[in-house]
Design a protein around this motif. Structure first.
Motif, mmCIF file in Angstrom:
data_model
loop_
_atom_site.group_PDB
_atom_site.id
_atom_site.type_symbol
_atom_site.label_atom_id
_atom_site.label_comp_id
_atom_site.label_asym_id
_atom_site.label_seq_id
_atom_site.Cartn_x
_atom_site.Cartn_y
_atom_site.Cartn_z
ATOM 1 N N ARG A 20 0.806 -1.290 0.012
ATOM 2 C CA ARG A 20 0.016 -0.118 -0.201
ATOM 3 C C ARG A 20 0.799 1.105 0.021
ATOM 4 O O ARG A 20 0.591 2.158 -0.583
ATOM 5 C CB ARG A 20 -0.891 -0.045 0.990
ATOM 6 N N ALA A 21 2.081 1.242 0.784
ATOM 7 C CA ALA A 21 2.737 2.482 0.775
ATOM 8 C C ALA A 21 3.271 2.653 -0.563
ATOM 9 O O ALA A 21 3.580 3.723 -1.012
ATOM 10 C CB ALA A 21 4.087 2.292 1.793
ATOM 11 N N ALA A 22 3.930 1.575 -1.241
ATOM 12 C CA ALA A 22 4.172 1.793 -2.646
ATOM 13 C C ALA A 22 3.477 2.275 -3.651
ATOM 14 O O ALA A 22 3.610 3.089 -4.647
ATOM 15 C CB ALA A 22 4.784 0.418 -3.234
ATOM 16 N N THR A 23 1.915 1.710 -3.401
ATOM 17 C CA THR A 23 1.070 2.149 -4.253
ATOM 18 C C THR A 23 0.749 3.934 -4.077
ATOM 19 O O THR A 23 0.864 4.518 -4.927
ATOM 20 C CB THR A 23 -0.035 1.710 -3.970
ATOM 21 N N LEU A 24 0.947 4.138 -2.739
ATOM 22 C CA LEU A 24 0.856 5.826 -2.500
ATOM 23 C C LEU A 24 2.075 6.407 -3.064
ATOM 24 O O LEU A 24 1.875 7.835 -3.506
ATOM 25 C CB LEU A 24 0.656 5.986 -0.919
ATOM 26 N N ALA A 25 3.190 5.874 -2.864
ATOM 27 C CA ALA A 25 4.497 6.563 -3.365
ATOM 28 C C ALA A 25 4.460 6.794 -4.834
ATOM 29 O O ALA A 25 4.759 7.733 -5.271
ATOM 30 C CB ALA A 25 5.688 5.505 -2.938
ATOM 31 N N ARG A 26 3.882 5.767 -5.670
ATOM 32 C CA ARG A 26 3.611 5.870 -6.914
ATOM 33 C C ARG A 26 2.863 7.196 -7.432
ATOM 34 O O ARG A 26 3.002 7.882 -8.330
ATOM 35 C CB ARG A 26 3.099 4.451 -7.783
ATOM 36 N N ALA A 27 1.645 7.204 -6.624
ATOM 37 C CA ALA A 27 0.582 8.252 -6.747
ATOM 38 C C ALA A 27 1.336 9.524 -6.534
ATOM 39 O O ALA A 27 0.936 10.583 -7.341
ATOM 40 C CB ALA A 27 -0.595 7.809 -5.963
ATOM 41 N N MET A 28 2.086 9.428 -5.393
ATOM 42 C CA MET A 28 2.744 11.035 -5.051
ATOM 43 C C MET A 28 3.603 11.439 -6.101
ATOM 44 O O MET A 28 3.705 12.513 -6.562
ATOM 45 C CB MET A 28 3.387 10.905 -3.766
ATOM 46 N N ASP A 34 8.633 14.385 -5.115
ATOM 47 C CA ASP A 34 9.806 13.547 -4.753
ATOM 48 C C ASP A 34 9.614 12.724 -3.714
ATOM 49 O O ASP A 34 9.861 13.275 -2.652
ATOM 50 C CB ASP A 34 11.248 14.637 -4.912
ATOM 51 N N VAL A 35 9.526 11.549 -3.943
ATOM 52 C CA VAL A 35 9.298 10.676 -2.360
ATOM 53 C C VAL A 35 10.266 9.784 -2.219
ATOM 54 O O VAL A 35 10.975 9.167 -3.021
ATOM 55 C CB VAL A 35 8.046 9.761 -2.878
ATOM 56 N N LEU A 36 10.591 9.521 -0.892
ATOM 57 C CA LEU A 36 11.564 8.537 -0.619
ATOM 58 C C LEU A 36 11.042 7.602 0.488
ATOM 59 O O LEU A 36 10.407 8.114 1.402
ATOM 60 C CB LEU A 36 12.808 9.210 0.260
ATOM 61 N N LEU A 37 10.712 6.375 -0.067
ATOM 62 C CA LEU A 37 10.038 5.349 0.679
ATOM 63 C C LEU A 37 11.113 4.620 1.509
ATOM 64 O O LEU A 37 12.089 4.170 1.140
ATOM 65 C CB LEU A 37 9.386 4.196 -0.179
ATOM 66 N N GLY A 46 10.960 -7.033 -6.529
ATOM 67 C CA GLY A 46 9.781 -6.571 -7.464
ATOM 68 C C GLY A 46 8.696 -5.471 -7.368
ATOM 69 O O GLY A 46 7.822 -5.475 -7.714
ATOM 70 N N LEU A 47 9.373 -4.835 -6.088
ATOM 71 C CA LEU A 47 8.269 -3.863 -5.536
ATOM 72 C C LEU A 47 8.491 -2.588 -6.914
ATOM 73 O O LEU A 47 9.401 -2.026 -7.032
ATOM 74 C CB LEU A 47 8.593 -3.460 -4.181
ATOM 75 N N ASP A 48 7.045 -2.203 -7.298
ATOM 76 C CA ASP A 48 6.993 -1.178 -8.069
ATOM 77 C C ASP A 48 6.722 0.160 -7.668
ATOM 78 O O ASP A 48 5.795 0.412 -6.725
ATOM 79 C CB ASP A 48 5.640 -1.398 -8.952
ATOM 80 N N LEU A 49 7.864 0.907 -7.787
ATOM 81 C CA LEU A 49 7.869 2.104 -6.816
ATOM 82 C C LEU A 49 7.564 3.182 -7.682
ATOM 83 O O LEU A 49 7.430 4.479 -7.222
ATOM 84 C CB LEU A 49 9.314 2.352 -6.255
ATOM 85 N N GLY A 50 7.487 3.179 -8.979
ATOM 86 C CA GLY A 50 7.038 4.187 -10.025
ATOM 87 C C GLY A 50 7.949 5.332 -10.061
ATOM 88 O O GLY A 50 7.236 6.573 -10.082
#
Length: 382
Positions: A20-28, A34-37, A46-50
């Motif tokens: 869910r955090a990765a999904t939010l990171a992609r949206a941001m 500029d997002v640092l997770l 394979g986590l999609d960070l977009g």
């Protein structure tokens, strides 16, 4: 100048929090941030960070399914030296980033085991000459088993926060149903809608899984009982003539997966979890799953009928509460925690199959990603 977001997340057992955090990171990132997770859990391939950047803290996990004690990935309990190293690294990364927004996933309404590093992080954020917006990101349901003293502590810690973003549709689930101190936080609370990993407005393509029964258990860390019960329940249901597809998450040990394959007879497919899960849900006759946030959101967005088998303990009430709300609204059938047997699962399947389609209910608000972006931009606007 591009606004920076420092997004802290810690998954302990499954991988839903990180997904869910990765999904939010992609949206941001798509929204111009500029997002640092910053992740403190076990690495996930394979986590999609977009386009978001990623920092891995020295990883830790829950020592067991009770989710109370913490351990290193090899099972070694964490000690003061480990805590000191993680805290120092977290603060150093924060100092380097100088973000405009500090976003904490669940904290202070969860992840309180991580206070040893999160309270110093809050102090560092507040001590900056140009303090960032401090925002909490929470799910639709909080753990009801928190003691009154712990709830008071959550409220006191929340005084350092500017807002809490609740990733839920209040027409379906409201946070005040699971958080007794709602009046103390409601003036800084904003519902965003659910966070969907895939665009809920786009219908899945193809016919994969057409007419099947899809059985899934998320990452699989505590999903073996459900998968085993599904195999045994199949002959007891009116759907025994359908193909049943069991999706095995990445946390299921190889030996357990082999045992499932050995137990599966004709008409049962056992395979790894798939990236086209929304398409499988969209085409399936019935979904059987646990009641984690991500799976339920996908079920509400895509499935026709569903049975939820929530994971739960005396401490962990979140999945059971989420399933109960949906059962009360007549949208799904459920097998409560500690009652799972092949017979109880077969009975729930019969109830779901004879009940209404999820699609007959008003569409759930799953616009949480874009709404989160809009909320953060509003905070940062002059």
């Amino acid at each position: 100048m591009t606004a920076r977001v420092f997004f802290y997340v810690q998954h302990l057992l499954g991988i839903g929090h990180l997904r869910r955090a990765a999904t939010l990171a992609r949206a941001m990132v798509a929204g111009g941030f500029d997002v640092l997770l910053v992740s403190g859990g076990a690495p996930v391939e394979g986590l999609d960070l977009g386009g978001a950047r990623f920092h891995q803290l020295p990883p830790l996990r829950a020592a067991n399914a009770r989710l109370k004690e913490l351990a290193q990935l090899d099972g070694t309990p964490i000690d003061e030296a480990f805590r000191a190293v993680r805290t120092r690294q977290l603060l150093d990364v924060f100092d380097t980033e100088q973000p405009d927004v500090l976003l904490t996933e669940q904290f202070p309404f969860g992840r309180t085991q991580l206070r040893f590093e999160l309270l110093p992080l809050l102090d560092a954020a507040q001590d900056r000459a140009s303090a960032p917006w401090i925002v909490s990101s929470v799910r639709d349901v909080l753990r009801r088993s928190a003691s009154p003293a712990r709830v008071d502590e959550m409220v006191a810690t929340f005084e350092a926060f500017d807002a809490v973003l609740i990733h839920a549709d209040p027409a379906l689930v409201r946070l005040d149903e699971s958080f007794p101190a709602w009046p103390d936080i409601q003036d800084r609370a904003l519902y965003t809608g659910y966070v969907a990993e895939f665009d809920p407005a786009r219908a899945p393509q193809g016919s994969v899984g057409k007419g099947e029964v899809i059985v899934s258990a998320g990452g699989g860390a505590v999903g073996m009982p459900l998968l085993q019960a599904a195999i045994a329940a199949r002959p007891m249901t009116g759907l025994a003539d359908r193909r049943w597809r069991l999706l095995v998450g990445p946390n299921v040990p190889a030996a357990d997966e082999a045992a499932l394959r050995a137990a599966a007879n004709d008409g049962i497919v056992v395979e790894p979890a798939r990236a086209d899960f929304p398409s499988l849900l969209h085409n399936a006759a019935l979904s059987i799953s646990q009641a984690g946030y991500n799976t339920v959101v996908e079920t509400l967005c895509h499935a026709d009928r569903a049975v939820l088998v929530p994971f739960g303990t005396a401490r962990e009430t979140e999945q059971a509460d989420r399933a109960r709300v949906l059962v009360e609204r007549g949208m799904v059938a459920s097998v409560p925690p500690d009652t799972l047997t092949p017979e109880s699962l077969a009975a729930a399947i019969t109830r779901a199959w004879s009940g209404p389609s999820i699609r007959s209910f008003p569409a759930v608000d799953a616009n949480g990603g874009p709404a989160t972006v809009a909320a953060l931009k509003q905070m940062l606007s002059p």
